[in-house]
Scaffold this active site. Structure first.
Site, mmCIF file in Angstrom:
data_model
loop_
_atom_site.group_PDB
_atom_site.id
_atom_site.type_symbol
_atom_site.label_atom_id
_atom_site.label_comp_id
_atom_site.label_asym_id
_atom_site.label_seq_id
_atom_site.Cartn_x
_atom_site.Cartn_y
_atom_site.Cartn_z
ATOM 1 N N ASP A 170 0.869 -1.165 0.000
ATOM 2 C CA ASP A 170 0.000 0.000 0.000
ATOM 3 C C ASP A 170 0.922 1.236 0.000
ATOM 4 O O ASP A 170 1.557 1.556 1.008
ATOM 5 C CB ASP A 170 -0.868 -0.035 1.257
ATOM 6 C CG ASP A 170 -1.812 1.150 1.340
ATOM 7 O OD1 ASP A 170 -1.634 2.130 0.586
ATOM 8 O OD2 ASP A 170 -2.743 1.093 2.177
ATOM 9 N N HIS A 171 0.974 1.915 -1.127
ATOM 10 C CA HIS A 171 1.950 3.002 -1.268
ATOM 11 C C HIS A 171 1.628 4.213 -0.403
ATOM 12 O O HIS A 171 2.428 5.134 -0.265
ATOM 13 C CB HIS A 171 2.064 3.418 -2.741
ATOM 14 C CG HIS A 171 3.449 3.857 -3.134
ATOM 15 N ND1 HIS A 171 4.358 4.381 -2.232
ATOM 16 C CD2 HIS A 171 4.086 3.846 -4.324
ATOM 17 C CE1 HIS A 171 5.479 4.690 -2.857
ATOM 18 N NE2 HIS A 171 5.349 4.360 -4.140
#
Lengths: 229, 445
Positions: B417-418
């Site tokens: 999850d950036h």
């Protein structure tokens, strides 16, 4: 395939090169044993050259071969004409379909899956062709399937071309499909060794059908001898 | 009179071909006798009699096909049949009663379809029919028994010649067969005729204008999603829509891990049933304590770091995908992880999971190593921040001390999850996992 046999063992016999009629007799015994409550079994072997005709085969599919030295057998499996000979791994699973969902088509698809996974283990991408039961590589047939079912116990099975010599197919119309090209594992760049293909196939078979493991099975003068576990 | 119908040998079987009759009209039939051989796809099924009597009529000739459920032969009671055998009056498969074809859509007690989903063989029950234990415990027989009721409807249907495909299509689109003139051989109505009739109705047809959501097209089957699968569908869509995924892969040499696994498997005891999944679980557990940013969740303006390391195992079950959780993968010894993981997966597969089995996960592992999958990228299981996708162990040439040697390689791919994980964190995490698996003794001691 939905499995129920997760705790069940598959008995596997690898008797080498076996005459076609004798292999049929062994299967009959295994089917009778399975119907009496015995275990599922898988025969893996090679045949001396023989042509076989399924029930729906047209004798014309044999072409010139019908008049040659190679014996011809009419058999109770589904499918058309085919050739068996050295370099081909023939498998006869004797499997109660009751434990596999009682679905003949699903069973055929599962056999295809076993063959595709086996061939895939040698880095060869094989596939199904909808409407043409069997396994194909680049449009050429690498494995044939034809089964029979007696009171929901399946027998007969599949033939996987492993070695290079596919000469026996040249004079017939395999599977009743005119113009079909045959190929083999070695022709697709894999190892051409039937004995080496057996463990790969067994591993895929027990995985896809959900057996807990394998127990060796041997035949001694046509009597079944399950080896000690 | 007892009807013998075309058995359903597969959920996807629509018609079967009579390869040959082993009994001829006028012949006596005992229970268990093989009446005929039926072919579907590349399978031959022996069709057995479940009733005794005399074969009075064969309706489908050798080499011809009939739809599932269609009457293919008729058995007369033994005495009556001998006195007056009905003349064999085979009708073409095309004229099989529509009523019989219709019955495929209804649950029919004599049909095998319902028993087909039985997960396992029924235990043997009292034997009926000497020496045929398996036959006796079948919940159905290929030979379907039922009183013949020649209603006006079936008579009418029988008078219209149409192919089974045409009948099905007509039924789906509510086309009246009697109103059509067939273009097939002998005026037989074929698929093309029905299609023409549907086209002629133009846009006035309800079905044409707006195909009902529930109506499958020809050549398709519609299978309702299980509740579990619906949940999976919803969550995966949300994840892919909301979470900005990025992916980082690493190759890990598994030669040592293979040796270790084999050695531990040989020990048995707590290591009984050990798989590579268990080794990876432990490695991931330890790596997450060293890179805690990967053991986290995004929460609006905050990043929540989890103290506990609970790793979920993406597990395929019959109804869909579930993620049973192995708790405290960092602190538990490997043997305990083996046993816990096996137990939790087994419970999940059996549908007997406890509430804690599916909750509390902080990270997920998806292993497709049992398939010839070299690598893949998984979808994050929210609110977790990452998922590790594990491929199979391949034998490849590797360069070791400037020499090319055979080695075993496994590729893992981390989906991140950036919003809270950057490439550097992903890289550090994979470096830890790789180090632990390449020198795996640290996983046991």
């Amino acid at each position: 395939m939905v499995r129920a046999g997760a705790t069940k063992l598959l008995e596997v016999a690898t008797p080498g090169c076996v005459d076609y009629d004798r292999a049929v007799a062994w299967q009959e015994r295994l089917v009778a044993r399975r119907l009496a409550g015995g275990p599922d079994a898988l025969l893996l072997l090679e045949h001396p050259p023989v042509y076989t005709l399924g029930r729906s085969a047209d004798a014309r599919h044999l072409g010139r071969a019908g008049a040659g030295d190679v014996p011809v057998r009419r058999v109770a499996r589904g499918g058309q004409a085919t050739y068996h000979g050295p370099g081909q791994l023939v498998g006869y699973p004797v499997v109660a379909l009751a434990a596999q969902g009682r679905d003949v088509h699903r069973y055929l698809r599962a056999l295809e899956e076993v063959l595709i996974a086996t061939i895939g283990a040698f880095g060869i991408a094989a596939e199904r062709r909808p409407g043409f039961t069997g396994v194909w590589v680049r449009g050429c047939k690498i494995a044939s399937i034809g089964i029979a079912v007696r009171r929901w116990v399946a027998w007969h099975g599949f033939a996987l071309n492993v070695g290079r010599d596919l000469g026996g197919f040249a004079s017939i119309t395999p599977c009743g499909i005119p113009g079909v090209q045959m190929t083999s594992i070695v022709r697709e760049g894999g190892p051409g060794d039937v004995a080496g293909t057996i463990p790969v196939l067994v591993a895929r078979f027990i995985e896809i059908f959900g057996y807990a493991g394998v127990r060796p099975l041997a035949f001694e003068s046509d009597a079944l001898v399950p080896a000690a576990p | 009179m007892t009807d013998v119908t075309m058995p359903k040998l597969s959920d996807t079987m629509e018609e079967g071909k009579i390869l040959r009759w082993l009994k001829q009209p006028g012949q006596k039939v005992a229970i268990g006798d093989v009446l005929a051989e039926v072919e579907t796809d590349k399978a031959n099924m022996e069709l057995e009699a479940f009733d005794e009597g005399v074969l009075s009529e064969v309706r489908v000739k050798e080499g011809e096909s009939a739809p599932v459920g269609a009457v293919i032969a008729v058995l007369a009671p033994a005495d009556a049949g001998r006195a007056a055998p009905r003349p064999a009056a085979p009708v073409p498969a095309a004229a099989a009663p529509a009523a019989a074809a219709e019955s495929r859509r209804k649950p029919e007690p004599a049909m095998p379809a319902k028993s087909a989903s039985r997960p396992s063989e029924a235990p043997p029950v009292a034997v009926r029919g000497e020496g045929r234990p398996e036959a006796a415990r079948e919940s159905w027989r290929p030979t379907v028994v039922g009183r013949r009721e020649a209603t006006a409807e079936t008579e009418e249907a029988e008078s219209v010649k149409a192919s089974p495909r045409a009948r099905r299509l007509a039924r789906e689109h509510e086309v009246d067969l009697a109103s059509l003139a067939g273009t097939g051989p002998g005026g037989r109505i074929v698929e093309k005729d029905i299609e023409a009739a549907i086209a002629a109705r133009g846009t006035t047809s309800k079905k044409e204008a707006a195909p009902a959501a529930g109506a499958p097209r020809r050549g398709e089957r519609r299978m309702e999603l299980s509740r579990l699968r619906r949940t999976t569908a919803k969550r995966m869509s949300e994840s892919k829509r909301e979470v900005p995924h990025f992916y980082v892969s690493a190759d890990i040499r598994m030669d040592e891990a293979v040796r270790l696994k084999d050695a531990l498997a040989g020990l048995g005891g707590e290591f009984e049933g050990i798989t590579f999944t268990h080794l990876v679980l432990k490695a991931v557990g330890v790596a997450l304590t060293r890179v805690p940013e990967a053991n986290a969740s995004y929460d609006g303006d905050a990043m929540v770091l989890h103290d506990r390391v609970n790793v979920g195992l993406a597990t395929s079950v019959e109804q869909g995908l579930i993620v049973p959780v192995v708790h405290d993968c960092d602190r538990q010894p490997l043997g305990t992880i083996v046993q816990q993981a096996r137990a939790v997966v087994e419970r999940a597969r059996a549908g007997r999971f406890e509430s804690s089995d599916l909750s509390g996960g902080t990270f997920t592992l998806s292993n497709l190593g049992m398939y010839p999958v070299s690598q893949f990228a998984a979808v994050i299981n929210p609110p977790q921040a990452a998922i590790l996708a594990v491929g199979t162990i391949r034998e490849v040439p590797v360069v070791d001390a400037e020499r090319v040697v055979p080695g075993r390689m496994m590729t893992v791919t981390l989906s991140c999850d950036h919003r809270i994980i950057d490439g550097v964190i992903a890289g550090r995490f994979l470096a830890e996992v790789r180090g632990l698996l390449e020198r795996p003794l640290a996983l046991v001691v």
